[in-house]
Design a protein around this motif. Structure first.
Motif, mmCIF file in Angstrom:
data_model
loop_
_atom_site.group_PDB
_atom_site.id
_atom_site.type_symbol
_atom_site.label_atom_id
_atom_site.label_comp_id
_atom_site.label_asym_id
_atom_site.label_seq_id
_atom_site.Cartn_x
_atom_site.Cartn_y
_atom_site.Cartn_z
ATOM 1 N N ASP A 92 6.553 7.632 -3.584
ATOM 2 C CA ASP A 92 5.112 7.423 -3.675
ATOM 3 C C ASP A 92 4.371 8.699 -4.058
ATOM 4 O O ASP A 92 3.137 8.685 -4.191
ATOM 5 C CB ASP A 92 4.548 6.854 -2.368
ATOM 6 C CG ASP A 92 5.005 7.618 -1.142
ATOM 7 O OD1 ASP A 92 5.783 8.581 -1.286
ATOM 8 O OD2 ASP A 92 4.579 7.261 -0.028
ATOM 9 N N SER A 109 2.675 1.429 -3.117
ATOM 10 C CA SER A 109 2.916 2.861 -2.943
ATOM 11 C C SER A 109 3.810 3.436 -4.027
ATOM 12 O O SER A 109 3.534 4.499 -4.564
ATOM 13 C CB SER A 109 3.549 3.130 -1.567
ATOM 14 O OG SER A 109 2.670 2.759 -0.523
ATOM 15 N N ALA A 138 -1.087 11.737 -7.185
ATOM 16 C CA ALA A 138 0.207 11.059 -7.071
ATOM 17 C C ALA A 138 1.316 11.755 -7.830
ATOM 18 O O ALA A 138 2.427 11.250 -7.885
ATOM 19 C CB ALA A 138 0.131 9.596 -7.509
ATOM 20 N N GLN A 321 -3.605 -6.428 -7.061
ATOM 21 C CA GLN A 321 -4.046 -5.082 -7.412
ATOM 22 C C GLN A 321 -4.610 -5.079 -8.828
ATOM 23 O O GLN A 321 -4.107 -5.778 -9.706
ATOM 24 C CB GLN A 321 -2.883 -4.085 -7.342
ATOM 25 C CG GLN A 321 -2.264 -3.950 -5.964
ATOM 26 C CD GLN A 321 -1.119 -2.947 -5.964
ATOM 27 O OE1 GLN A 321 -1.324 -1.741 -6.115
ATOM 28 N NE2 GLN A 321 0.097 -3.445 -5.811
ATOM 29 N N GLU A 349 -9.461 1.402 -9.100
ATOM 30 C CA GLU A 349 -8.422 0.503 -8.619
ATOM 31 C C GLU A 349 -8.910 -0.287 -7.414
ATOM 32 O O GLU A 349 -9.763 0.184 -6.644
ATOM 33 C CB GLU A 349 -7.154 1.273 -8.254
ATOM 34 C CG GLU A 349 -7.329 2.304 -7.151
ATOM 35 C CD GLU A 349 -6.055 3.090 -6.887
ATOM 36 O OE1 GLU A 349 -5.288 2.669 -5.994
ATOM 37 O OE2 GLU A 349 -5.838 4.096 -7.585
ATOM 38 N N ARG A 432 -2.632 14.548 -3.583
ATOM 39 C CA ARG A 432 -2.485 13.093 -3.602
ATOM 40 C C ARG A 432 -3.514 12.475 -2.676
ATOM 41 O O ARG A 432 -3.529 12.752 -1.467
ATOM 42 C CB ARG A 432 -1.083 12.664 -3.178
ATOM 43 C CG ARG A 432 -0.842 11.155 -3.336
ATOM 44 C CD ARG A 432 0.573 10.774 -2.951
ATOM 45 N NE ARG A 432 0.732 10.699 -1.508
ATOM 46 C CZ ARG A 432 0.595 9.581 -0.784
ATOM 47 N NH1 ARG A 432 0.262 8.447 -1.369
ATOM 48 N NH2 ARG A 432 0.783 9.610 0.519
ATOM 49 N N ASN A 435 -3.454 6.378 -0.643
ATOM 50 C CA ASN A 435 -3.670 5.121 -1.350
ATOM 51 C C ASN A 435 -4.330 4.098 -0.432
ATOM 52 O O ASN A 435 -4.426 4.280 0.793
ATOM 53 C CB ASN A 435 -2.362 4.601 -1.960
ATOM 54 C CG ASN A 435 -1.292 4.303 -0.925
ATOM 55 O OD1 ASN A 435 -1.524 3.631 0.065
ATOM 56 N ND2 ASN A 435 -0.091 4.829 -1.160
#
Length: 658
Positions: A92, A109, A138, A321, A349, A432, A435
């Motif tokens: 991830d 992830s 990420a 998603q 997102e 990162r 999420n």
């Protein structure tokens, strides 16, 4: 190309030994966003070439990556797919791109790289270490970029069929049955100005079962279908517009035994995945010194599952998603020794997930967006020196501003020598953003004694990566590289037991929560070597040493083997057009958890590949994967070894071009 059916098309290129193309002469773009050869780029890049894809008969990106030194392909828990770890950093935190554009993670992830079929792929580039300065959040662990080939004028096409058997581990219990088979096809139709490609893939497996007479089946059954299309318009030299549409669906099923209330229940899970992806983009030469590139991306992913037993269905889960991104960058040649790049990304997102009709996200559907600006300067002050400096700034809707720098350099030690020696060094910052799953997800397995809760108060992870390497290249026929690396990660996000929340529940169910609990360090040494010692004969090898620990406790991070090795040998069989390849993979044991009490044993696997070219347009191939039939102990939950045993297969590729 940013669709899913990703392989080669046109005249069959079996690469049975006639080619003299050197690995070090491959062109790469991921590390610097500009065209450089592997040997010359200041950012260390490893490549899975088209030649390697053909020799090893890789069907998807997971199979293509399994021989890259230092990468781990790990089974995704509860799914039929695989994810990629590198330099001791989990999947991830590894960014998967297709032609520089991100993929949506199937699990929320990590990206399942086994879902990306190999159609239209020119090469796969791997850049290890923090890539946030170029590619954003990420990319703490690194970047894997699947590069697709250009559409050439004319008409060409290719069809590949293959199938094989797991022998006595076929679920049908019949050794000759085709337990796994696939078909891939692609056709190009192009003039100088207008160019079209259509590609498709189907993959099927019955699964794998060491004991076909029993209910439990360790290897899942699945059907995967992919389709992609690309339309290009090149009205003049230096001007290109394109549009892409891609579609993917997967239906998979698993069977397992569950202990409950003093008895053992036969249960199963069915999962369906559907992905739709569209890309619109262009590249324009504004002047002889300046180009402009832009892309618009939209991807929708739907993942639905349900479980069943003799008492009916339960845990009906729906996850949706959406990913939207707009990107633009320009590159300008400044004088004789600078290449300047400036770019911007807008990213949005959303995530929606429910089980049995009730939302699993705190507050229902969740979303985030970011605005990012980046710049990079490549400076070549002398023939020996090259420097690349970059900086990315991100403004996140929930976490505010963050900046990620990088600095890379390459120094030629022995210019003009037959054995060219060079040094590489880089330092980069990574980050990162947590999420949406880590922040808002509520995974209720109270019937099994635990729940996992998201944490909206998580902080972003930040990292620093340092790499230093030396290499030698002898006339592009032999090479050796050694690279030392260190990653320092702060505020690492993990799940941890929450005793307070568990006590408040008071029903014996353990509550686990995502939290910034660890400061981690991974460090080690990687070596790679290759020798093309005769036409059609090549030896490659790689070794990786990894030391990964929790800096707070000093204990080893689990699921990181300390030693990994890769060995490859390609040769001719003495029959015109016939070549063979052997690939060996080895890894040492690894801790299964942070207690350092139990280890998963190490293992070694060997694959054998054969290719027979019959003219320019037909290639027959065969292989045995996992020749030694090495598998995990399915009765030992602490054994993370290979799931699949020996697999024997045959196939053929037919191409045409005019």
């Amino acid at each position: 190309m940013a669709t899913f059916a990703l392989g080669a098309c046109g005249r069959v290129a079996a690469d049975t030994g006639a080619t003299t193309t050197s690995y070090l002469d491959e062109i790469v773009v991921t590390g610097t966003r500009s065209n450089r050869t592997i040997g010359d780029t200041p950012v260390r890049t490893e490549v899975v070439t088209r030649k390697e894809l053909e020799k090893t008969h890789a069907r998807n990106v997971a199979e293509a990556l399994e021989n890259v030194p230092g990468l781990q392909l790990r089974a995704i828990h509860g799914k039929a797919g695989q994810e990629v770890w590198m330099q001791g950093i989990s999947a991830d935190r590894v960014l998967i791109l297709v032609d520089g554009l991100p993929m949506t993670a199937t699990t929320g992830s990590a990206v399942d790289v086994s879902q990306l079929a190999l159609l239209d792929v020119k090469r796969i580039e791997v850049v290890k270490g923090a890539g946030s300065a170029q590619y954003g959040s990420a990319a703490i662990g690194g970047v894997i970029n699947v590069i697709t080939r250009d559409i050439k004028p004319g008409v060409s096409g290719e069809l590949t069929l293959d199938g094989g058997s797991y022998g006595d581990q076929n679920p049908s219990a019949e050794n000759p049955d085709l337990a796994r088979y696939g078909a891939r096809a692609s056709v190009d139709m192009a003039s100088e100005q207008l160019r079209l490609r259509l590609s498709g893939s189907h993959q099927h497996t019955d699964g794998l079962d060491p004991e076909p007479a029993t209910w439990a089946r360790p290897g899942d059954e699945y059907d995967r279908n992919q389709f992609s299309s690309r339309l290009e318009w090149r009205p003049s030299d230096g001007q290109r517009l394109f549009a892409e549409l891609g579609y993917f669906d997967e239906a998979s099923g698993s069977r397992f035994l569950t202990a409950k209330a003093g008895t053992t229940l036969k249960q199963g899970k069915e999962e369906s995945v559907e992905r739709q992806r569209a890309v619109l983009g262009g590249k324009h030469s504004l002047t002889e010194q300046q180009t402009l590139t832009w892309n618009l991306l939209r991807e929708d992913l739907q993942d639905d599952t349900y479980k069943y037993s003799a008492f009916g269905t339960f845990d009906q889960r729906q996850a949706s998603q959406e990913l939207s991104q707009a990107s633009v960058h320009t590159e300008v040649t400044v004088g004789d020794d600078h290449l300047l790049m400036v770019g911007a990304d807008l990213h949005h997102e959303t995530l929606e997930q429910s089980v049995d009709g009730a939302s699993e996200l705190v507050g229902g559907e969740r979303s985030r967006n970011s605005k990012e600006l980046w710049l990079q300067d490549t400076w070549m002050p002398t023939e020996r020196w090259e420097w690349v400096a970059g900086l990315r700034g991100q403004r996140d809707s929930d976490f505010g501003n963050h900046y990620a720098p990088k600095l890379s350099t390459r120094y030629e030690l022995t210019p003009g020598w037959a054995a060219s020696q060079y040094l590489r060094a880089s330092w980069s910052g990574g980050y990162r953003v947590p999420n949406l799953k880590e922040r808002y997800f509520r995974f209720d397995h109270s019937q099994l004694g635990y729940v996992v809760q998201g944490n909206p108060d998580l902080r972003p992870e930040v990292s620093q990566n340092l790499q230093l390497g030396w290499g030698v290249n002898y006339l592009s026929a032999g090479w050796f590289e050694i690279n030392a690396y260190q990653n320092l990660i702060e505020d690492l996000i993990q799940t941890q037991f929450d005793p307070v929340a568990t006590a408040i529940r008071g029903d014996g169910v353990d509550v686990h929560r995502y939290a910034n609990v660890d400061n981690a360090r991974t460090r080690g040494v990687e070596t790679t070597a290759g020798w093309q010692f005769a036409p059609g004969w090549e030896l490659t090898a790689g070794y990786t040493y990894t030391d990964a620990e929790d800096r707070a406790t000093g204990k080893a991070l689990p699921k990181r083997p300390r030693h990994q090795a890769r060995l490859g040998l390609d040769g001719q069989a003495g029959i015109p057009g016939l070549s063979w390849s052997v690939r060996l993979r080895n890894q040492s044991s690894e801790f299964v958890d942070t207690n350092e009490a139990m280890k998963s044993p190490g293992y070694t696997t060997v694959d054998l590949k054969l290719n027979q070219a019959l003219g320019d347009n037909l290639r027959l191939f065969a292989g045995i994967d996992n020749v030694t039939d090495k598998q995990r102990d399915f009765d030992d939950s602490d054994d993370f070894g290979p799931v699949a045993g020996r697999f024997v297969y045959l196939g053929a590729t037919l191409g045409f071009s005019k």
